[in-house]
Enzyme design. Sequence first.
Site, PDB file in Angstrom:
ATOM      1  N   SER A 178       0.769  -1.128   0.061  1.00  0.00           N
ATOM      2  CA  SER A 178       0.015  -0.046   0.012  1.00  0.00           C
ATOM      3  C   SER A 178       0.751   1.141  -0.020  1.00  0.00           C
ATOM      4  O   SER A 178       0.183   2.357  -0.439  1.00  0.00           O
ATOM      5  CB  SER A 178      -1.047   0.073   1.235  1.00  0.00           C
ATOM      6  OG  SER A 178      -0.096  -0.326   2.303  1.00  0.00           O
ATOM      7  N   HIS A 206      -5.619  -3.018  -2.877  1.00  0.00           N
ATOM      8  CA  HIS A 206      -5.031  -2.088  -3.845  1.00  0.00           C
ATOM      9  C   HIS A 206      -5.048  -2.526  -5.200  1.00  0.00           C
ATOM     10  O   HIS A 206      -4.983  -1.985  -6.345  1.00  0.00           O
ATOM     11  CB  HIS A 206      -3.800  -1.622  -3.407  1.00  0.00           C
ATOM     12  CG  HIS A 206      -3.900  -0.702  -2.232  1.00  0.00           C
ATOM     13  ND1 HIS A 206      -4.513   0.646  -2.502  1.00  0.00           N
ATOM     14  CD2 HIS A 206      -3.525  -0.776  -1.045  1.00  0.00           C
ATOM     15  CE1 HIS A 206      -4.392   1.246  -0.956  1.00  0.00           C
ATOM     16  NE2 HIS A 206      -3.914   0.375  -0.531  1.00  0.00           N
ATOM     17  N   LYS A 237     -11.653   1.078  -2.050  1.00  0.00           N
ATOM     18  CA  LYS A 237     -10.634   1.732  -2.907  1.00  0.00           C
ATOM     19  C   LYS A 237     -11.016   2.102  -4.191  1.00  0.00           C
ATOM     20  O   LYS A 237     -12.077   2.533  -4.415  1.00  0.00           O
ATOM     21  CB  LYS A 237      -9.336   1.307  -2.495  1.00  0.00           C
ATOM     22  CG  LYS A 237      -8.588   1.519  -1.073  1.00  0.00           C
ATOM     23  CD  LYS A 237      -7.782   0.676  -0.475  1.00  0.00           C
ATOM     24  CE  LYS A 237      -7.477   1.024   0.679  1.00  0.00           C
ATOM     25  NZ  LYS A 237      -6.659   0.171   1.637  1.00  0.00           N
TER      26      LYS A 237
HETATM   27  C1  PLP Z   1      -6.810   0.027   2.982  1.00  0.00           C
HETATM   28  C2  PLP Z   1      -6.127  -1.305   3.287  1.00  0.00           C
HETATM   29  C3  PLP Z   1      -6.794  -2.057   4.160  1.00  0.00           C
HETATM   30  C4  PLP Z   1      -7.952  -1.789   5.076  1.00  0.00           C
HETATM   31  O1  PLP Z   1      -8.947  -1.767   4.420  1.00  0.00           O
HETATM   32  P1  PLP Z   1     -10.428  -0.722   4.794  1.00  0.00           P
HETATM   33  O2  PLP Z   1     -11.522  -1.259   4.001  1.00  0.00           O
HETATM   34  O3  PLP Z   1     -10.018   0.596   4.534  1.00  0.00           O
HETATM   35  O4  PLP Z   1     -10.223  -0.797   6.251  1.00  0.00           O
HETATM   36  C5  PLP Z   1      -6.334  -3.304   4.597  1.00  0.00           C
HETATM   37  N1  PLP Z   1      -5.079  -3.861   3.871  1.00  0.00           N
HETATM   38  C6  PLP Z   1      -4.594  -2.947   2.856  1.00  0.00           C
HETATM   39  C7  PLP Z   1      -3.096  -3.383   2.025  1.00  0.00           C
HETATM   40  C8  PLP Z   1      -4.838  -1.677   2.691  1.00  0.00           C
HETATM   41  O5  PLP Z   1      -4.133  -0.851   1.907  1.00  0.00           O
END
Ligand code: PLP
Length: 391
Positions: A178, A206, A237
Site C-alpha cells: 500500500s 489495492h 478503494k
Molecule cells: C486500506 C487497506 C486495508 C484496510 O481496508 P479498509 O477497508 O480501508 O479498512 C487493508 N489492507 C491494505 C493493504 C490496505 O491498503
Amino acid sequence: MSHHLLQERLDGIRTGGLFRSLRQIAGVGPRVSLGDQDCLLLCSNNYLGLADHLDLKRAAVEAAFRFGTSSGASRLVSGSFSLHDELEQKVAEWKGTETALLFNSGYAANTGIIAAVAGRGDIIFSDRLNHASSIDGALLSGARLVRYPHNDCVALARLLARHQTDGLRLIVTDGVFSMDGDLAPFEELVALARHHEALLMVDDAHGGGILGPEGRGSAALAGLQEGIPLQMGTFGKALGSFGAYLACSQAMREYLINRSRSLIFSTSLPPAVLAASLAAIRLVRSEEGEQRRRRLAENVALFRQGLQRAGFTVPEGCTPIVPILVGDPVVTMTFSERLLEAGFFVQGIRPPTVPRGTSRLRCTVMASHTAADLDGAVEALGRIARGLGVL
Ligand SMILES: *Cc1c(COP(=O)(O)O)cnc(C)c1O
C-alpha cells in the site's frame, strides 16, 4: 489517563515530527476543496473514479429506500439480507472461487480472518511491509509472528525451514503493497506455500478492480489465483464503495462464520453499501470498467515517466501508487504543505505507517486525471523538491 500524562504523550509525538491531525476535504476527486482551497487530489485510492459514479449512487439510494439505512444486527442475529448473499455470490463469480464472505472493512477482515485461522501453536509468516491490519490480526491471534524481509523469498524459505510446528503455518502478504506500490512475488510464494505445506493469504486491497482481467486483482494479473486459498480484498478503494470480502472455499466460509470475532460481534454492512458494491462489481467487469482501467494505466505510465524525467527515483511498477521517498518526517510534511500551496494535495506518510527513515509522499494516480493535471503535478513536485533539497 490524567490530563498531564496525555499532554506529555502528545508532546512526545510532536517533538518526533509525527503529530497528525484531521483535515476536512470536500469531494472524491480529481478536484477537491481543502478548507477554502481548491486543489488536485493526488492521494486518494478512488483509482477508477467510481466513488461518485451515477450507477453506484443510484444503487445506494434505491437500496436505502427499499431496505432502510441499517441492517439492524450482526449477520448471525438478524442482519443477513438477500443483498449480503447476492454480493458474496457475485464476488465469488468474479474472483472464480467457490464462495466468498463479507466483512465490514478491510481492517475488520484482516483482524477477523487471521485471528480466527491462526492461534496458539501456529506460526504466521508476514511480509515486513504488510498493512497494519494484517499485523494486528497476527498479534490478536496469539500465534507466533515471524516477519520476513520485504518480498524476499530466499529469506522466507529459510524461515519456513527453520520454524516448524505441529500446528498451522500461514503466510500473509499484501498483493499490492500500500505504501510502495509494488507487487508480491506470487509465483515464488505459491511455490513456497505448496512446498512447505503452508496456507497462503493475499490482501489485495489495492489490486482489486484495477489489475488483471476484469480487474480481478494482482494474483489474477500473475495468473496465479488458483494457488491462493485466502484472497481478501476491499470495496473502499478502486471499487468506490465500502467494506471487504474474503474469496475462499465453502469450508473456510463456514469456519469463519463460526469463529471470526469481527464478523460475529459487529453489525453487518447496510443495504446502501451492499448495493453500491454490487454496482461496482458489475462496472469493473464491463466494457466501461475496461476503459477506465486503460485510462488509469495510461495515466500511471505518464506520471511515472514524468517523475523519472524530472529526476526522481521511481521504482518500476504498474500500479497507481507512486512513492516519493523523502526520509525525514518534518521535511516530508513541509513538502506536502508547499505542494498544497501550489494546488496539489499529496499527503505525507510517516512512521508508524512506514518504517522509520522512510517518510514519503505517497502519490496516487486516478483514471479521471487529465494529462495536463499530471504534467502540472510533476512540474510542481520537481520544483518544490529542488527547493527543499530533496532532489
Ligand atoms: C486500506 C487497506 C486495508 C484496510 O481496508 P479498509 O477497508 O480501508 O479498512 C487493508 N489492507 C491494505 C493493504 C490496505 O491498503
